[in-house]
Scaffold this active site. Structure first.
Site, PDB file in Angstrom:
ATOM      1  CB  ALA A 243      -0.940  -0.022   1.203  1.00 54.04           C
ATOM      2  CG  HIS A 244      -1.234   4.991   0.528  1.00 49.93           C
ATOM      3  ND1 HIS A 244      -2.215   5.923   0.363  1.00 49.93           N
ATOM      4  CD2 HIS A 244      -1.524   4.356   1.685  1.00 49.93           C
ATOM      5  CE1 HIS A 244      -3.050   5.868   1.378  1.00 49.93           C
ATOM      6  NE2 HIS A 244      -2.658   4.927   2.194  1.00 49.93           N
TER       7      HIS A 244
END
Length: 344
Positions: A243-244
């Site tokens: 994820a980011h």
């Protein structure tokens, strides 16, 4: 493509000591690899696990890569080294038969304005390279790939078919990205406005170091403000999700179907087995191993092996255990009451 290599050249290339047997000479040619059971003339195999020693005794391989302790059990030529599995990996690279994703710049590729192409770049059919992208020397882009605006791919990096590299993503040298991977897609960023989700544009990017390998259909999201970062030597298996704003340290490995939630920092030399889930906004120190199906909900500050997955059991046993688990709170209360009564 593969080519025949002499035993002595192979031994020198993988750092092994050559022990000849039978009619073999230093110039005996090796043209392929196989298992101990299936190997034949002109093929090399390896033994890195003692439980397969019986296969060593019966193998028809031309030569075997093995540990010095196994040499007395080998009747064929041997390449002796302390880590036979590493020797096998190096031999496999020398004898690799995997074709290249592309062999030229296809006339069916679409290349935008101000794209910088290094020496001997190869781009497959129907690939799209958008404006301002920079491809280093010997970069190979497979058919159907997308490389977004201002993306950078370092020397000798290779993309297999249908890989998507979004805008501004930076990938270092000697990297390998398998088919259908997506790097730089939007992170999962939204704000809730009275039940309505408001999208937060993801303004960071993804920065990947050197010698990184990314498996098929893996997704690495771009950062919300800062970058998502994978350091040198990281290896990611198929169908993983990063994820980011995640940061992964050098030489960390992540097996298939594992996921890391946003803004988590993973240290160096860590290993995640399959189906591991790691919570967001936590930190994992260097030299941590997670066994399969572990769920990591809190930061970890001590190196070691961590587990939480429950092994499968017969359904009847599992149902009984779940009933017991459901009643554990009341059982705990009863035990505390008994202890209190005994103390009185």
């Amino acid at each position: 493509m593969s080519h025949a290599i002499s035993l002595i050249q192979l031994a020198q290339s993988i750092g092994a000591q050559l022990h000849l047997s039978g009619a073999d000479t230093q110039d005996t040619l090796i043209s392929g690899l196989s298992t101990l059971v299936k190997a034949g003339n002109g093929q090399i195999s390896f033994l890195s696990n003692k439980k397969y020693r019986s296969q060593l005794q019966d193998t028809q391989a031309q030569a075997v890569i093995l540990h010095p302790d196994e040499l007395p059990h080998c009747h064929c030529s041997a390449l002796v080294m302390n880590n036979p599995y590493v020797g096998f990996a190096k031999a496999a690279q020398l004898l690799d038969t995997t074709p290249a994703p592309a062999h030229e710049i296809s006339p069916h590729a679409v290349i935008g304005e101000n794209v910088e192409l290094g020496k001997d770049v190869k781009i497959g059919a129907n690939a799209v390279i958008e404006a301002g992208a920079k491809l280093g020397d010997y970069v190979v882009i497979g058919p159907g790939c997308f490389v977004g605006k201002n993306a950078v791919l370092g020397t000798n990096t290779k993309l297999w078919a249908n890989v998507s590299i979004y805008h501004d993503v930076i990938i270092g040298t000697d990297c390998l990205v398998q088919a259908n991977a997506v790097i730089g897609s939007d992170g999962f960023g939204y704000a809730n406005d009275n039940g309505r989700w408001i999208k937060i544009p993801q303004l960071g990017s993804v920065v990947i170091g050197n010698r990184v390998e990314i498996g098929a259909s893996t997704t690495i999201d771009r950062g919300a403000l800062d970058n998502t970062i994978l350091a040198d030597g990281v290896i990611i298996d198929n169908q993983c999700q990063i994820a980011h704003n995640v940061e992964i340290g050098e030489n960390t490995a992540m097996a298939a179907c594992s996921v890391i939630a946003g803004s988590t920092v993973i240290g160096k030399n860590c290993s995640m087995a399959g189906l591991v889930g790691i919570n967001g906004h936590i930190t994992v120190c260097d030299n941590v191993v997670f066994t399969g199906m572990s769920m990591v909900t809190k930061s970890i500050s001590e190196p070691g092996v961590y587990s939480s997955g429950i092994p499968a059991s017969a359904n009847r046993e599992w149902r009984k255990n779940m009933v017991a688990l459901r009643n554990i709170t009341s059982l705990n209360q009863r035990v505390k009451a008994l202890e209190k009564n005994q103390q009185q």
